[in-house]
Design an enzyme around this catalytic site. Structure first.
Site, PDB file in Angstrom:
ATOM      1  N   SER A 115       0.813  -1.213   0.000  1.00 52.59           N
ATOM      2  CA  SER A 115       0.000   0.000   0.000  1.00 52.59           C
ATOM      3  C   SER A 115       0.849   1.266   0.000  1.00 52.59           C
ATOM      4  CB  SER A 115      -0.972   0.001   1.187  1.00 52.59           C
ATOM      5  OG  SER A 115      -0.275   0.196   2.385  1.00 52.59           O
TER       6      SER A 115
ATOM      7  N   LYS B 265       0.551   4.293   6.817  1.00 52.94           N
ATOM      8  CA  LYS B 265      -0.281   5.203   6.023  1.00 52.94           C
ATOM      9  C   LYS B 265       0.198   6.625   6.245  1.00 52.94           C
ATOM     10  CE  LYS B 265      -3.774   2.362   4.760  1.00 52.94           C
ATOM     11  NZ  LYS B 265      -3.049   1.370   3.959  1.00 52.94           N
TER      12      LYS B 265
END
Lengths: 213, 213
Positions: free
Chosen positions: B126, B163
């Site tokens: 990600s 993230k």
DNA sequence: TTTTATACTGCTTATTATATCAGTATTAAT
DNA sequence: ATTAATACTGATATAATAAGCAGTATAAAA
């Protein structure tokens, strides 16, 4: 202590790899299979030679009796548990020459699985597809060949770069992992100024890639 | 995982000792001799039980086929110059709890600029846009906030991910660096199960991200 | 040129290790 | 009191592994 030949080095590496992977060394037969030897003796004679050079100790007669010598005589003198970070490489001068040493990463070489490691600052984003970015520190294992398609540190006209190397009968192909970069192709005969410095082992990326030793 | 009995524990320790001493595990006969058993079966049945409890893995039929399962607290001592690598994080338990420690990177924390660092295996791609790839080891600085837009290790429902974090008045936005991943948005009031574990400091990427301390 | 070291094939034998069957005794938990 | 799980002895079959002998071929060193 003398250095290992190419073949011996490969065998040593395989043993070392097994050790890391399984927690125990391979049997001679496993080494034979890995290198597709037909004979166990090929393995055996190699082991004996590698032992003679001090890199392993054979526990004769015992199963899996290969012990990696504790200090695989690194050429690093400053500190045992560090990887030299090389600065600018001068063509012509052996990379292992001390003049190239810029710093030392306080990381035990064993973490990157090898003897004779060095590190380089990565310039440019030509290998971004492999997750290697400008400014990263690449850890390289000193050797003058790599397997087909592996990433290597290559010296091209004074400049060191990382590229995927594809060696064929008459030419040397260097591929980037970035569509913005063109592949480089060299005919073997005039590839005097190309030199493989070593194989890419991994990277270290810190916030600013500065640190104290 | 259940605990070992006294005897099992002693046998485990012996194996572990041999491993450190010789670089390879003992044979069953060597264990027998060390404990003065008359029978190999004594050893064998112990090994089977120890394996059942998950502390070792037996490579059946192979010589010296005992592999120590990475069992952190027993095997690895924490040194000042290392960064703890955390395994699975249990929600509710403080991340700094020893039970999470899986291993230690033999790297001085100063290299990543800080005290109270820990490391995590990166799962998934990600954050590939930031050059962080599946399997990398991310080094994190323990803190429960980050500057706007910085990369953080975030605990979302038992799972830890990296993230980019954007905190606004009433919500928390988590952005991936990969177009295939959607942004996550949480309203502050019901963000109980979101927790910032720390700030991303860098990565270490070795060939297989395994090593021995 | 001769020697020496490296890099192998192929086959055989000896040894090392593990697996398995058949038991006994002791302790901890139903 | 009975069952499980642990902690062993003893013997034997079998497989996994290393060792040994006899060679060939090639390249590097003397």
């Amino acid at each position: 202590m003398k250095g290992l030949t190419d073949k011996q080095s490969k065998i040593y590496d395989f043993i070392s790899e097994c050790q890391r992977e399984n927690g125990y060394p391979p049997t001679q037969a496993e080494i034979r299979d890995h290198f597709r030897f037909a004979s166990l003796n090929a393995v055996r004679s190699h082991l004996v030679l590698i032992e003679k050079k001090g890199y392993i100790r054979l526990n004769f007669g015992k199963a899996r009796g290969i012990k990696l010598s504790s200090s695989p005589k690194l050429l690093i003198r400053k500190t045992k548990e560090s990887i030299p970070l090389l600065g600018r490489i001068s063509a012509g001068v052996p990379i292992w020459a001390e003049q190239h040493f810029e710093d030392f990463l306080p990381i035990p070489p064993s973490m990157f699985g090898g003897r004779e490691l060095f590190a380089l600052h990565v310039c440019g984003d030509s290998m971004i597809g492999a997750g290697i970015r400008n400014g990263d520190i690449a850890v390289i294992k000193k050797q003058d060949w790599v397997e087909r398609g592996e990433i290597a540190a290559v010296l091209i006209d004074q400049e060191v770069t990382l590229k995927r190397v594809f060696l064929s009968a008459d030419s040397l192909l260097l591929k980037s992992e970035n569509p913005d970069f063109e592949d480089l192709k060299y005919l073997k005969k005039n590839s005097d100024f190309i030199r493989i410095l070593g194989r890419y082992q991994g990277i270290v990326r810190t916030r600013n890639n500065r640190y104290r030793t």
